[in-house]
Design a protein around this motif. Structure first.
Motif: not given
Length: 303
Positions: A168-170, A214, A222, A224-225, A268, A284
């Motif tokens: 997961k990415y931000e 988000l 913003l 989350e991917c 993240k 995380e």
């Protein structure tokens, strides 16, 4: 090292040099043309020229020459090791750090740092990329798993192939996304207009990115991917494709953007099955200071 590819219906009548730039993401078209000229690329066992047009069902084989050995030296570069045991290391890579040595980057990479801090790394990817199972871009920060032995490397690589690793990415993207969730299912290959970039293209490799919003800001969002696949520049290409390119992205973003040293993208969260114990491990980490400061700046604009 020999590899092969079966020509599909979507590949019909493509020039072989063009097709292989889509298949072999790490090779440039000029490199592939050089391989064809040197006679190390074969179609159904026969050497062909760069302008050869492939036909469905043909089998392409290539023998990539071993790179000139580089003297990869351990370097005392500080790195944040989030987790370590006898098999696996999880590292929080800073933005701006290249993963492994290559032309133009023989030192200062994550591999140079790992060789200093870690006694053993797997050798599957050779001397230039010991332990490296997957990559994140130079200007992307965040979590990366590294294999300390070949058993761990094979297990982690298989999990990536089976899409069971959770990543997961931000990201801070341009524009306001008006739906809270989305899935981008669009194939990625080399951009036919610019071979140094990737793009959503017909006949590209399957690529799936899930995202959720988000937070909303004026002119930015913003998100989350969550990656289902791991293509080169996947999140950057997919968000551009839906007209929400990443803030600060020098390759895929607009010129008028936030003042950042590269794209606002942070890996993240990382989850995988431990290669030896089978235990599910999840890690995380918070985004770096520049990412957080950018969010604060966007908050102040809201007041």
């Amino acid at each position: 090292m020999s590899e092969h590819y079966k020509v599909t219906e979507n590949d019909q009548s493509k020039r072989i040099d063009k097709l292989l730039t889509e298949v072999i993401e790490e090779a440039s078209r000029s490199q592939i043309q050089g391989w064809l000229k040197d006679g190390i690329v074969f179609v159904d066992g026969k050497a062909v020229k760069s302008n050869y047009k492939v036909q469905e069902g043909e089998s392409i084989t290539w023998h990539i020459p071993e790179p000139e050995p580089m003297d990869i030296l351990p370097e005392d570069i500080p790195i944040e090791i989030v987790y370590e045991d006898e098999d696996v290391i999880v590292v929080n890579k800073p933005s701006g750090m290249v993963i492994h040595p290559a032309a133009g980057h023989y030192s200062g990479t994550l591999v140079n740092a790992l060789l200093f801090h870690v006694k053993d790394l797997s050798g599957i990817n050779g001397v230039e990329r010991p332990g490296i199972v997957h990559r994140i871009d130079k200007d992307t920060s965040g979590l990366l798993m590294v294999a300390k032995n070949d058993l761990a490397h094979q297990s982690l690589a298989e999990q990536l192939s089976k899409k069971t690793v959770e990543r997961k990415y931000e990201a801070i993207v341009h524009g306001e996304i008006h739906h809270e969730y989305g899935t981008i299912d669009a194939p990625i290959g080399r951009d036919p207009k610019d071979r140094q970039r990737m793009a959503v293209v017909d006949g590209g490799r399957d690529a799936v990115t899930h995202f959720r919003v988000l937070r909303h800001f004026t002119d930015f969002t913003l998100v989350e991917c969550k990656l289902e696949t791991g293509r080169t520049h996947q999140i950057r290409v997919h968000m551009r494709y839906i007209e929400h390119p990443l803030a600060g992205d020098p390759k895929y973003g607009p010129r008028k953007t936030l003042d950042l040293d590269g794209q606002a993208l942070h890996a993240k969260s990382l989850g995988f099955e431990h290669p030896r114990t089978g235990e599910w491990k999840t890690f995380e980490v918070e985004p770096p200071a520049e990412f957080k400061e950018t969010l604060k700046y966007l908050e102040t604009r809201e007041v």
